[in-house]
Design a protein around this motif. Sequence first.
Motif, PDB file in Angstrom:
ATOM      1  N   GLY A 112     -21.923  18.080 -30.175  1.00 51.68           N
ATOM      2  CA  GLY A 112     -23.311  18.153 -29.634  1.00 51.68           C
ATOM      3  C   GLY A 112     -23.032  18.124 -28.101  1.00 51.68           C
ATOM      4  N   VAL A 113     -21.872  19.151 -27.636  1.00 50.62           N
ATOM      5  CA  VAL A 113     -22.086  19.070 -26.215  1.00 50.62           C
ATOM      6  C   VAL A 113     -23.133  20.156 -25.937  1.00 50.62           C
ATOM      7  N   ASP A 114     -23.922  19.854 -24.982  1.00 51.61           N
ATOM      8  CA  ASP A 114     -24.923  20.711 -24.278  1.00 51.61           C
ATOM      9  C   ASP A 114     -24.413  21.563 -23.528  1.00 51.61           C
ATOM     10  N   PHE A 115     -24.449  23.170 -23.674  1.00 49.31           N
ATOM     11  CA  PHE A 115     -23.735  23.991 -22.793  1.00 49.31           C
ATOM     12  C   PHE A 115     -24.653  24.481 -21.660  1.00 49.31           C
ATOM     13  N   ARG A 116     -25.841  24.294 -21.809  1.00 49.44           N
ATOM     14  CA  ARG A 116     -27.009  24.201 -20.878  1.00 49.44           C
ATOM     15  C   ARG A 116     -26.660  23.440 -19.773  1.00 49.44           C
ATOM     16  N   LEU A 117     -26.048  22.313 -19.912  1.00 47.58           N
ATOM     17  CA  LEU A 117     -25.831  21.297 -18.611  1.00 47.58           C
ATOM     18  C   LEU A 117     -24.799  22.132 -17.611  1.00 47.58           C
ATOM     19  N   SER A 118     -25.076  22.004 -16.257  1.00 43.38           N
ATOM     20  CA  SER A 118     -24.016  22.690 -15.352  1.00 43.38           C
ATOM     21  C   SER A 118     -22.848  21.678 -15.407  1.00 43.38           C
ATOM     22  N   GLU A 119     -22.798  20.403 -15.721  1.00 41.63           N
ATOM     23  CA  GLU A 119     -21.502  19.727 -15.525  1.00 41.63           C
ATOM     24  C   GLU A 119     -20.654  20.401 -16.770  1.00 41.63           C
ATOM     25  N   VAL A 120     -21.277  20.732 -17.825  1.00 40.82           N
ATOM     26  CA  VAL A 120     -20.350  21.341 -19.069  1.00 40.82           C
ATOM     27  C   VAL A 120     -19.971  22.642 -18.574  1.00 40.82           C
ATOM     28  N   ARG A 121     -20.613  23.612 -17.994  1.00 40.60           N
ATOM     29  CA  ARG A 121     -20.316  24.766 -17.520  1.00 40.60           C
ATOM     30  C   ARG A 121     -19.317  24.898 -16.602  1.00 40.60           C
ATOM     31  N   GLU A 122     -19.361  23.892 -15.541  1.00 38.80           N
ATOM     32  CA  GLU A 122     -18.288  23.686 -14.455  1.00 38.80           C
ATOM     33  C   GLU A 122     -17.056  23.331 -15.077  1.00 38.80           C
ATOM     34  N   ALA A 123     -17.119  22.395 -16.038  1.00 36.98           N
ATOM     35  CA  ALA A 123     -15.940  22.076 -16.752  1.00 36.98           C
ATOM     36  C   ALA A 123     -15.199  23.202 -17.413  1.00 36.98           C
ATOM     37  N   LEU A 124     -15.803  23.722 -18.058  1.00 31.53           N
ATOM     38  CA  LEU A 124     -15.316  25.124 -18.726  1.00 31.53           C
ATOM     39  C   LEU A 124     -14.732  26.087 -17.694  1.00 31.53           C
ATOM     40  N   GLU A 125     -15.369  26.225 -16.451  1.00 27.99           N
ATOM     41  CA  GLU A 125     -14.947  27.059 -15.390  1.00 27.99           C
ATOM     42  C   GLU A 125     -13.352  26.599 -15.260  1.00 27.99           C
ATOM     43  N   ASP A 126     -13.517  25.078 -14.951  1.00 33.40           N
ATOM     44  CA  ASP A 126     -12.210  24.479 -14.336  1.00 33.40           C
ATOM     45  C   ASP A 126     -11.157  24.560 -15.314  1.00 33.40           C
ATOM     46  N   LEU A 127     -11.594  24.542 -16.685  1.00 43.87           N
ATOM     47  CA  LEU A 127     -10.523  24.764 -17.735  1.00 43.87           C
ATOM     48  C   LEU A 127      -9.961  25.924 -17.679  1.00 43.87           C
ATOM     49  N   LEU A 128     -10.619  26.979 -17.377  1.00 46.35           N
ATOM     50  CA  LEU A 128     -10.221  28.428 -17.212  1.00 46.35           C
ATOM     51  C   LEU A 128      -9.360  28.455 -16.008  1.00 46.35           C
ATOM     52  N   ARG A 129      -9.665  28.041 -14.896  1.00 44.50           N
ATOM     53  CA  ARG A 129      -9.139  28.186 -13.738  1.00 44.50           C
ATOM     54  C   ARG A 129      -7.818  27.032 -13.520  1.00 44.50           C
ATOM     55  N   LEU A 130      -8.047  26.084 -13.843  1.00 44.99           N
ATOM     56  CA  LEU A 130      -6.878  24.919 -13.550  1.00 44.99           C
ATOM     57  C   LEU A 130      -6.223  24.554 -14.748  1.00 44.99           C
ATOM     58  N   GLY A 131      -6.749  24.933 -15.896  1.00 46.72           N
ATOM     59  CA  GLY A 131      -5.887  24.427 -17.070  1.00 46.72           C
ATOM     60  C   GLY A 131      -6.421  23.128 -17.753  1.00 46.72           C
ATOM     61  N   SER A 132      -7.213  22.152 -16.785  1.00 44.19           N
ATOM     62  CA  SER A 132      -7.468  21.122 -17.517  1.00 44.19           C
ATOM     63  C   SER A 132      -8.853  20.800 -16.957  1.00 44.19           C
ATOM     64  N   ALA A 133      -9.856  19.924 -17.513  1.00 44.36           N
ATOM     65  CA  ALA A 133     -11.325  19.574 -17.349  1.00 44.36           C
ATOM     66  C   ALA A 133     -11.716  18.156 -18.067  1.00 44.36           C
ATOM     67  N   ASN A 134     -12.783  17.642 -17.471  1.00 42.69           N
ATOM     68  CA  ASN A 134     -13.392  16.589 -18.121  1.00 42.69           C
ATOM     69  C   ASN A 134     -14.787  17.226 -18.266  1.00 42.69           C
ATOM     70  N   ILE A 135     -15.293  16.462 -19.262  1.00 39.35           N
ATOM     71  CA  ILE A 135     -16.866  16.838 -19.807  1.00 39.35           C
ATOM     72  C   ILE A 135     -17.344  15.522 -19.673  1.00 39.35           C
TER      73      ILE A 135
END
Length: 116
Positions: free
Chosen positions: A75-98
């Motif tokens: 049920g994670v809402d991909f429209r939220l900026s926090e979620v999109r930023e976390a996915l960017e961090d995951l790709l860039r840094l290798g880990s992230a928090n939603i």
Amino acid sequence: MSAALHRSKAFSELPLEKPRTRGFLHIVRHGSGGGTMYVVTYHSLDRNSPTLSQLAFPMLAEGATTLIDMLEGLGVDFRLSEVREALEDLLRLGSANIPDLWFTAEQLVQSHMTDT
């Protein structure tokens, strides 16, 4: 039947909302390319919740598509900026928090993140 009695009867027939636990998902990427693995763990922030005493079971996603499907299922809402930023961090840094996720104990069991 009076309006007040009718309202109270209607209110009593509403389903009670189950208590939710506040927390966040921590995602770690292992590898790159087609063999990328993601480990997703839920961390509760609610100190009064009985689920806090339970261990959070990590979930494994084999590949980005599986990760996205898993997050959608939670049920994670991909429209939220926090979620999109976390996915960017995951790709860039290798880990992230939603952050700022609310789950019932039933949802956590269904997603296999806790045992009971």
